[in-house]
Design a protein around this motif. Sequence first.
Motif, PDB file in Angstrom:
ATOM      1  N   UNK A 168       0.850  -1.204   0.000  1.00 55.84           N
ATOM      2  CA  UNK A 168       0.000   0.000   0.000  1.00 55.84           C
ATOM      3  C   UNK A 168       0.884   1.252   0.000  1.00 55.84           C
ATOM      4  N   UNK A 169       0.249   2.421  -0.202  1.00 54.29           N
ATOM      5  CA  UNK A 169       1.029   3.664  -0.163  1.00 54.29           C
ATOM      6  C   UNK A 169       1.594   3.875   1.233  1.00 54.29           C
ATOM      7  N   UNK A 170       0.913   3.325   2.251  1.00 47.19           N
ATOM      8  CA  UNK A 170       1.453   3.388   3.603  1.00 47.19           C
ATOM      9  C   UNK A 170       0.777   4.417   4.488  1.00 47.19           C
ATOM     10  N   UNK A 171       1.394   4.657   5.632  1.00 47.12           N
ATOM     11  CA  UNK A 171       0.845   5.600   6.621  1.00 47.12           C
ATOM     12  C   UNK A 171       1.787   6.804   6.696  1.00 47.12           C
ATOM     13  N   UNK A 172       1.256   7.952   7.114  1.00 49.92           N
ATOM     14  CA  UNK A 172       2.053   9.178   7.022  1.00 49.92           C
ATOM     15  C   UNK A 172       3.248   9.234   7.963  1.00 49.92           C
ATOM     16  N   UNK A 173       4.264   9.898   7.513  1.00 47.76           N
ATOM     17  CA  UNK A 173       5.429  10.243   8.325  1.00 47.76           C
ATOM     18  C   UNK A 173       5.010  11.238   9.413  1.00 47.76           C
ATOM     19  N   UNK A 174       5.817  11.359  10.463  1.00 44.75           N
ATOM     20  CA  UNK A 174       5.583  12.459  11.407  1.00 44.75           C
ATOM     21  C   UNK A 174       5.536  13.791  10.655  1.00 44.75           C
ATOM     22  N   UNK A 175       4.803  14.731  11.189  1.00 44.61           N
ATOM     23  CA  UNK A 175       4.715  16.036  10.543  1.00 44.61           C
ATOM     24  C   UNK A 175       3.772  16.065   9.368  1.00 44.61           C
ATOM     25  N   UNK A 176       3.078  14.954   9.143  1.00 49.56           N
ATOM     26  CA  UNK A 176       2.261  14.803   7.933  1.00 49.56           C
ATOM     27  C   UNK A 176       0.849  14.370   8.291  1.00 49.56           C
ATOM     28  N   UNK A 177      -0.128  15.081   7.763  1.00 52.61           N
ATOM     29  CA  UNK A 177      -1.515  14.639   7.895  1.00 52.61           C
ATOM     30  C   UNK A 177      -2.065  14.352   6.512  1.00 52.61           C
ATOM     31  N   UNK A 178      -2.855  13.299   6.435  1.00 56.46           N
ATOM     32  CA  UNK A 178      -3.504  12.934   5.179  1.00 56.46           C
ATOM     33  C   UNK A 178      -4.982  12.752   5.435  1.00 56.46           C
ATOM     34  N   UNK A 179      -5.794  13.243   4.488  1.00 54.06           N
ATOM     35  CA  UNK A 179      -7.242  13.074   4.561  1.00 54.06           C
ATOM     36  C   UNK A 179      -7.720  12.758   3.146  1.00 54.06           C
ATOM     37  N   UNK A 180      -8.935  12.257   3.064  1.00 54.02           N
ATOM     38  CA  UNK A 180      -9.549  12.141   1.740  1.00 54.02           C
ATOM     39  C   UNK A 180     -10.790  13.016   1.723  1.00 54.02           C
ATOM     40  N   UNK A 181     -11.020  13.636   0.567  1.00 55.99           N
ATOM     41  CA  UNK A 181     -12.137  14.582   0.439  1.00 55.99           C
ATOM     42  C   UNK A 181     -12.956  14.275  -0.807  1.00 55.99           C
ATOM     43  N   UNK A 182     -14.204  14.717  -0.763  1.00 57.42           N
ATOM     44  CA  UNK A 182     -15.034  14.608  -1.959  1.00 57.42           C
ATOM     45  C   UNK A 182     -14.813  15.840  -2.837  1.00 57.42           C
ATOM     46  N   UNK A 183     -15.568  15.938  -3.912  1.00 51.52           N
ATOM     47  CA  UNK A 183     -15.354  17.009  -4.878  1.00 51.52           C
ATOM     48  C   UNK A 183     -15.586  18.391  -4.277  1.00 51.52           C
ATOM     49  N   UNK A 184     -16.356  18.450  -3.168  1.00 53.05           N
ATOM     50  CA  UNK A 184     -16.594  19.734  -2.506  1.00 53.05           C
ATOM     51  C   UNK A 184     -15.689  19.928  -1.292  1.00 53.05           C
ATOM     52  N   UNK A 185     -14.628  19.129  -1.205  1.00 54.28           N
ATOM     53  CA  UNK A 185     -13.658  19.234  -0.120  1.00 54.28           C
ATOM     54  C   UNK A 185     -14.226  18.898   1.257  1.00 54.28           C
ATOM     55  N   UNK A 186     -15.267  18.095   1.284  1.00 50.74           N
ATOM     56  CA  UNK A 186     -15.727  17.555   2.569  1.00 50.74           C
ATOM     57  C   UNK A 186     -14.874  16.334   2.905  1.00 50.74           C
ATOM     58  N   UNK A 187     -14.485  16.240   4.179  1.00 52.54           N
ATOM     59  CA  UNK A 187     -13.701  15.079   4.592  1.00 52.54           C
ATOM     60  C   UNK A 187     -14.561  13.820   4.538  1.00 52.54           C
ATOM     61  N   UNK A 188     -13.948  12.731   4.103  1.00 55.07           N
ATOM     62  CA  UNK A 188     -14.666  11.462   3.952  1.00 55.07           C
ATOM     63  C   UNK A 188     -14.225  10.490   5.044  1.00 55.07           C
ATOM     64  N   UNK A 189     -15.057   9.502   5.330  1.00 53.23           N
ATOM     65  CA  UNK A 189     -14.700   8.533   6.370  1.00 53.23           C
ATOM     66  C   UNK A 189     -13.445   7.726   6.009  1.00 53.23           C
ATOM     67  N   UNK A 190     -12.662   7.438   7.036  1.00 55.00           N
ATOM     68  CA  UNK A 190     -11.422   6.672   6.825  1.00 55.00           C
ATOM     69  C   UNK A 190     -11.701   5.228   7.221  1.00 55.00           C
ATOM     70  N   UNK A 191     -12.477   4.570   6.354  1.00 53.91           N
ATOM     71  CA  UNK A 191     -12.975   3.231   6.661  1.00 53.91           C
ATOM     72  C   UNK A 191     -12.363   2.158   5.769  1.00 53.91           C
ATOM     73  N   UNK A 192     -11.419   2.577   4.920  1.00 55.99           N
ATOM     74  CA  UNK A 192     -10.771   1.604   4.042  1.00 55.99           C
ATOM     75  C   UNK A 192     -11.599   1.256   2.814  1.00 55.99           C
ATOM     76  N   UNK A 193     -12.782   1.860   2.691  1.00 55.34           N
ATOM     77  CA  UNK A 193     -13.666   1.547   1.566  1.00 55.34           C
ATOM     78  C   UNK A 193     -13.976   2.812   0.765  1.00 55.34           C
TER      79      UNK A 193
END
Lengths: 527, 527
Positions: free
Chosen positions: B346-371
Motif C-alpha cells: 500500500x502507499x502506507x501511513x504518514x510520516x511524522x509532521x504529515x496529515x492525510x485526509x480524503x475529500x469529496x469534490x466539494x472538499x468535505x472530509x470522507x470517512x477513513x474506513x478503508x472503503x
Amino acid sequence: MNIPLTPLRFLRHAARQFATRTAIVDRTYRSTYTQFADRAARLAGALLAHNVQPGDRVAFLSTNSHQLLEAYYGVLDAQAILLPLNIRLAPAELAYILTDSSASTLFVEPQFLPVVAAFLPQVPTLKRIHLIEGTPDTATYPWLSPETYETLIEKAEPHQTDIDTIDEDAVCEIFYTSGTSSRPKGVALTHRNVYLHAYNSAIGGSIQNGSVEMHSIPLFHANGWGIAHFLTVTGGKHVMLRAFDPTELFRLIEAERVQYFRGVPIMVTVLVNHPDRTKYDLSSLKSITIGGAAPSPTLIRQAEQAFSCEVYTGYGLTETSPTLCTSRNKNPDNIAGEERYIAQSLAGYPYPGTRLKIVDADDNFLPEDGVTFGELVTRSDGVMHGYWNQPEATAEAFRNGWFHTGDMATINPEGYVALVDRKKDIIISGGENISSLEVENTLLAHPAVLEAAVIPVPHERWGEVPKALIVLKPSHTLTAPELIAHARVHLAGYKCPAYVQFVEILPKTGTGKILKKDLRTQYGHPS
Amino acid sequence: MNIPLTPLRFLRHAARQFATRTAIVDRTYRSTYTQFADRAARLAGALLAHNVQPGDRVAFLSTNSHQLLEAYYGVLDAQAILLPLNIRLAPAELAYILTDSSASTLFVEPQFLPVVAAFLPQVPTLKRIHLIEGTPDTATYPWLSPETYETLIEKAEPHQTDIDTIDEDAVCEIFYTSGTSSRPKGVALTHRNVYLHAYNSAIGGSIQNGSVEMHSIPLFHANGWGIAHFLTVTGGKHVMLRAFDPTELFRLIEAERVQYFRGVPIMVTVLVNHPDRTKYDLSSLKSITIGGAAPSPTLIRQAEQAFSCEVYTGYGLTETSPTLCTSRNKNPDNIAGEERYIAQSLAGYPYPGTRLKIVDADDNFLPEDGVTFGELVTRSDGVMHGYWNQPEATAEAFRNGWFHTGDMATINPEGYVALVDRKKDIIISGGENISSLEVENTLLAHPAVLEAAVIPVPHERWGEVPKALIVLKPSHTLTAPELIAHARVHLAGYKCPAYVQFVEILPKTGTGKILKKDLRTQYGHPS
C-alpha cells in the motif's frame, strides 16, 4: 506550506497512527495512544471550562505520574503554559516560583499536600488547587478543589486547539532552574523550541519507531521532558518510574522490555552494585544514558559490563530543552577498549541542529584543540526563548548571539566536548543544581553572619555537597548546627551546607568579589 | 532562540562532526565530509565571483554526479536557487523550463551538450553554461564557458553564508513536474520545506547515524533530494548510481556495503529476476523502498525473498518534497504472511509532521474506513511554497487549506492509505509522470488533428504507456507513424504515444469536457 511547530502535533500523530499501541505504563495503569490523547484533550476541555485563559500558567507538583505526562499535551491544548515543579524544593522556594510565574492553577499529588499548606499563604495568585489522584480531604485542606484531575476529565468535553492558530514562538512550558543567580529563574520554552529539540534528539539518538523508554528521570526535570516528546511522536511506550527504586526499576525493565533509561552517575553506580540486578532479565536494554554530572570512564565500563548494553552520556541544561550532546560512539571502527570508555564519559558531540563553541571572557572563539578551555556557548533550536520576566538575565546569557552555558570546557578536533569545570558558583549534588549564591543569601540572612561563601566539597554518594565558609559579625557567636538549622527553614535539604567552617576573612578581588577559586583550593574538603 | 531552518545546516553539521567519514562515492571519486563541504563552499564562492545574485536560478543537467550533490548545498550557500533538470526531457521541454524559471546559469554533463545546443537558441536568459566534467570543446560549442565546474571551484574562495541571514521561508530549490496541466510547473520549495521534510523522513524512516544509501533514483527527481538531505545530517555515505545498471548496482552494494536503495517497480522487478544477483554479497541491505508507482504484493514478497531484507513502499509527490508515507510495517507483531505483503504494497501511513485526509469534490472530509475513496489531501511541512509564478494553479492546489494530491485513495482505520486511482489525466510510465494534456496539446498542434485524447494502456515493462485517440480534421489523412514522428520532435520519447487509434468521435460531458473515464473503458488496451 508552513504549519506551526508545536509538540501538540506529536500526540495528534501518535493517536492517529499508533492508536492501539500501549502509550503509558504507570504502576497498574496502562493506556493506549487513543486513551492518552483523549485524556489530554479532556484535560484541555476541563481547563477551559474552568476559565483558564490563553497563556495562564498551570503548575504540577507531581512525581512521574501519567497525569503529568498527559498535561504535557493537555495544558498546551488549552493554550496554557505548563509549569512542572521540582518536588524536592522547600515550601519557600515553591512559593517564590509560583508567585514569580503567577500560576493560576496547581495540580498536586496527595503526598505533597502538607507542602502546599505550608506555602499557600504566600501565593495569593493561585486560584484553584486540584488533587491529581485520591479523594480530596477538604476538612484538612479547605482550599482544595472538590474536583480532582480524574473527576475533571471525566466530566470534560475533549478539546483540541486548531494547530494553525498556534504561534510557534509562543511560550508553552516554563521550568525553573537554580541557575547562576540567587533566585530560581523560569526557563521559558516555546512550542518551536520543544518541537525542534525533540526532533534533534530523535535524529541525534537514532531513535527507532516504537521504542520502550523508562522515565527514570523526573518529568519535571531537564532530560525528562525532552524524551517524553520524541517518544510520543515515534509511538514509543512510556514506562513511568515514580521514584528511584532499584528493584522496581529492574522489575519494570523485565516486565515491560524496557530498551532505554537515563540516570545520574550515583543512580547508575547503585544499580551496577545492586545484589538484585542479576535476578532480572534485563536483556531488552539497548542503552543507558548518564547525565546531570560527568561519569567516570570506570563507571561507563562497569555499567556496559553489568547491563550488556551501550552506556554513554548526555549533556545539556534546562535552558537548552535540555540535550545538546551525546557521547554515543560515533566512530565505532576506530576506537576500542579503555579509550572508548573515556570517549563515552565525555560530554560528547553535538546533536543535529546544535552548534557548540568555546569562548574566552571577551566572547572570542577559542581553538578546538582538546586543550584550550573556555566557556561553552551554544546555538541550538532548543535554546529557550529567555528567562521568564528577566530581560536583563536573558540578555546577559545570550550576549554576542550565543547562549552561555556557564560551563568551562574543551572541544577536541573530533568535536567532542569535555567539561573542565562547572559554572563557577554551581554545586551539583545528586544531579541537582545548587546555586551557591542562593545558599549564601540564606546564610547571610542569619543575624550573626557577616560574610558567607559556599563552595562544593567532594562527596562519595552525591558527587558534591555544599560547604559554607562563614565570617561572623563582631561579638556574635554561632555554631554549625545552629546555622544549618536556620538554612533548613528556607532551603531544600540537599541545598543546606553539609559542612560549616568559621574563618577570619574571605579573599576578594579588587572589585570586592569573593575569590571562590582560592577558597576551593584552600577549603574544598570536608572540614 | 530561533535559528533559520535551512538544509545548509545539515552539511555544516556533518562537516564538523563527521569530518573524516566518507561522504560521497561516485565511480572512482571519493570524498570525506570535509571535502564535500569545502567543494560546496567553493562552488558558492565561484558563483558569487561570477556575479550570481541572491535568488538567481542555477540549473543542472546531470546524472547522479557528486557535483550535483555538492550543488544541493553550494548553490544555496550562494543564496541562489537550485534547479535540477530531468535529463530525459526533450530540448523543447528544457527550453520551456529554463525560460519559465529564467535560469541564469547552467551546469551540464558532456553527454548532454547536443541537447543544450538544440534548445539554446530559445533560451536567451541563460548567461553562462559550464561543463560539469571533462574539457570544454569550445570549437563545437562556442557558447560553452572555458571554465568548468572543476576549474571554477579550484580557483574559488570558499564562501559560507551566515545561517542567521537566511530567510527560512525563501525558495531554495525548484523542480519541474509535469503535474496535471499541459505545461511543466515549477515546484518551489523553501529552506524550511526541505529542512523539515528531511527531519520528518529521518524520524519516519528511523534512520540510523552513518547509514549507507545508494542514490539509485535520480537526484533531479522527487525522492532523490529528500534522501540526500537526511543522509547528510546523519553523516551517512552517499553512493552514486549514475544510471540504472543492475550489475553496477549489485557491485556497489557489495563494494560499499550499501544498506538502502530505492526504485520504481520495474527496476525492482528487473533486479529480482537478474541472473547476476546471486553472484554478489548483498547481505548489507536493510531495506528497499519502492516508489513512483504501486508495486504488487507479489513483488514485495519476491523482493524480500531475493534480497533478504525489508521491502516496502514510499509515497509522495514532487510538490511534497516528496515523501508523505511509508508502508514500513508498523505493527510487526500483529501481521504476517501474505497480509503483511499486502500492507507493505500500500502507499502506507504518514510520516511524522504529515496529515492525510480524503475529500469529496466539494472538499468535505470522507470517512477513513478503508472503503470510501476520495481525493487524497495533505498538510505537511514538506508541502511546497507554491508553483513558480503560478498563483492561480497554487491557489487551486491549496484550496481549503490542504494540498490536493490529485490521487484518489482510501484510508483505513489503521491509517494506511491505498491508492485507488491516479490523477485522472496522468499516465505513469516507468516511474515518470506523463501529462496527457501535454501530449494532447502536442498532437493537436499537428495540422491534420481535430481532437486528441491520451489515455494510459497497460504495459508489461513500463507499467503504463500513452495511447492517443485521434479525430482527424475533415478531408485530412494521417498515419500513426507520422503522428508519432511529429510528437518525437516536441516530447521526450517516453511521453510519445505508443499507440494511436483513429476514431470518429470522442465522448464528452455537457460542458464539453472529454470523458476520459469512458475512453479508458472502451480503448484502454493496446490497439
